[in-house]
Write a protein that holds these residues in place. Structure first.
Motif, PDB file in Angstrom:
ATOM      1  N   GLU A  55       0.830  -1.203   0.000  1.00  0.00           N
ATOM      2  CA  GLU A  55       0.000   0.000   0.000  1.00  0.00           C
ATOM      3  C   GLU A  55       0.866   1.255   0.000  1.00  0.00           C
ATOM      4  O   GLU A  55       0.588   2.225  -0.719  1.00  0.00           O
ATOM      5  N   ASP A 104       2.269   2.121  -3.337  1.00  0.00           N
ATOM      6  CA  ASP A 104       1.241   2.254  -4.381  1.00  0.00           C
ATOM      7  C   ASP A 104       1.276   1.104  -5.384  1.00  0.00           C
ATOM      8  O   ASP A 104       1.097   1.295  -6.593  1.00  0.00           O
ATOM      9  N   HIS A 105       1.526  -0.093  -4.867  1.00  0.00           N
ATOM     10  CA  HIS A 105       1.444  -1.271  -5.733  1.00  0.00           C
ATOM     11  C   HIS A 105       0.012  -1.364  -6.258  1.00  0.00           C
ATOM     12  O   HIS A 105      -0.941  -1.151  -5.501  1.00  0.00           O
TER      13      HIS A 105
END
Length: 237
Positions: free
Chosen positions: A191, A194-195
């Motif tokens: 998270e 920003d996967h």
């Protein structure tokens, strides 16, 4: 290492539970865990099929939830259907029972061997929560085994984990709660960096399989969690 537990998920017939208990008794396994089991009447099929296991293994069986199972044990799921390449991670990579026996012999951990329903086995969602996958080699023309057969074959292959003292030095494995904590931290890392959200579930399955095969020590898990925490903290700065 302590003898692995045997977990049976949602067995449809009491007879198969009794058959598995008997196989456990044959090959030295003692701890039977039942998830959503059928009613086990002492005058019914389960006790009738259990042989001498009716005296100890079957009456001592413990009913638990799937959530409790994965939090307490290193889990090895047994399935007859596999993915044959690394593009899919629900049923791949997998080992055979003989390979699993060699792999688990030096590992000091609480392990559960998990078997699923008679007709459909374990679901993909259930398999995604398991640490390792094991498949019994069989003829390509008819690879499916029934629940009692699968457990009997697997426990025979793994019997040395229960009835013989290994001469290999034990290698302590991290507690399962520590490994589950690592998975929580890794989800936070996905998270933080920003996967892509649509890829996170598949990535977590891949990581679970990787860690499941590695059998990390407590120190290794602590180190990995420390690195992840520092990465998250830097991202937040």
């Amino acid at each position: 290492m302590s003898s692995p537990a045997v977990a049976v998920v949602d067995a449809q017939t009491p007879g198969n539970v009794g058959t598995i208990a008997r196989a456990m008794k044959n090959f030295g396994f003692e701890e039977l865990l039942l998830i959503d089991p059928p009613e086990l009447d002492r005058d019914g099929e389960a006790y009738g099929y259990a042989g001498q296991a009716r005296e100890d293994v079957l009456p001592r069986a413990r009913e638990i939830t799937l959530g409790e199972l994965v939090s307490e044990f290193h889990t090895v799921a047994f399935t007859s259907v596999t993915n044959e390449d690394e593009s899919k991670h629900v049923r791949f990579p997998y080992v055979t029972p003989a390979e699993l026996a060699d792999e688990l012999a030096p590992i000091e951990s609480r392990t559960a061997l998990v078997f699923g329903r008679e007709r459909v086995g374990l679901t993909n969602d259930e398999l995604a929560r398991m640490d390792q996958i094991c498949a019994i080699p069989a003829s390509a023309s008819y690879p499916s085994l029934n629940l009692g057969q699968a457990a009997t074959v697997a426990l025979y292959e793994l019997r040395d984990l229960a009835i013989e003292d290994t001469q290999l030095p034990e290698r302590p494995r991290a507690e399962q709660r520590e490994i589950e904590g690592f998975y929580d931290h890794f989800e936070q890392l996905l998270e933080a960096v920003d996967h892509p959200p649509e890829k996170r579930q598949k990535t977590m399955r891949l990581i679970r399989r990787l860690i499941g095969r590695a059998h990390p020590t407590g120190r290794e898990i602590t180190t990995l969690r420390g690195v992840i925490r520092r990465a998250i903290d830097r991202r937040d700065d």
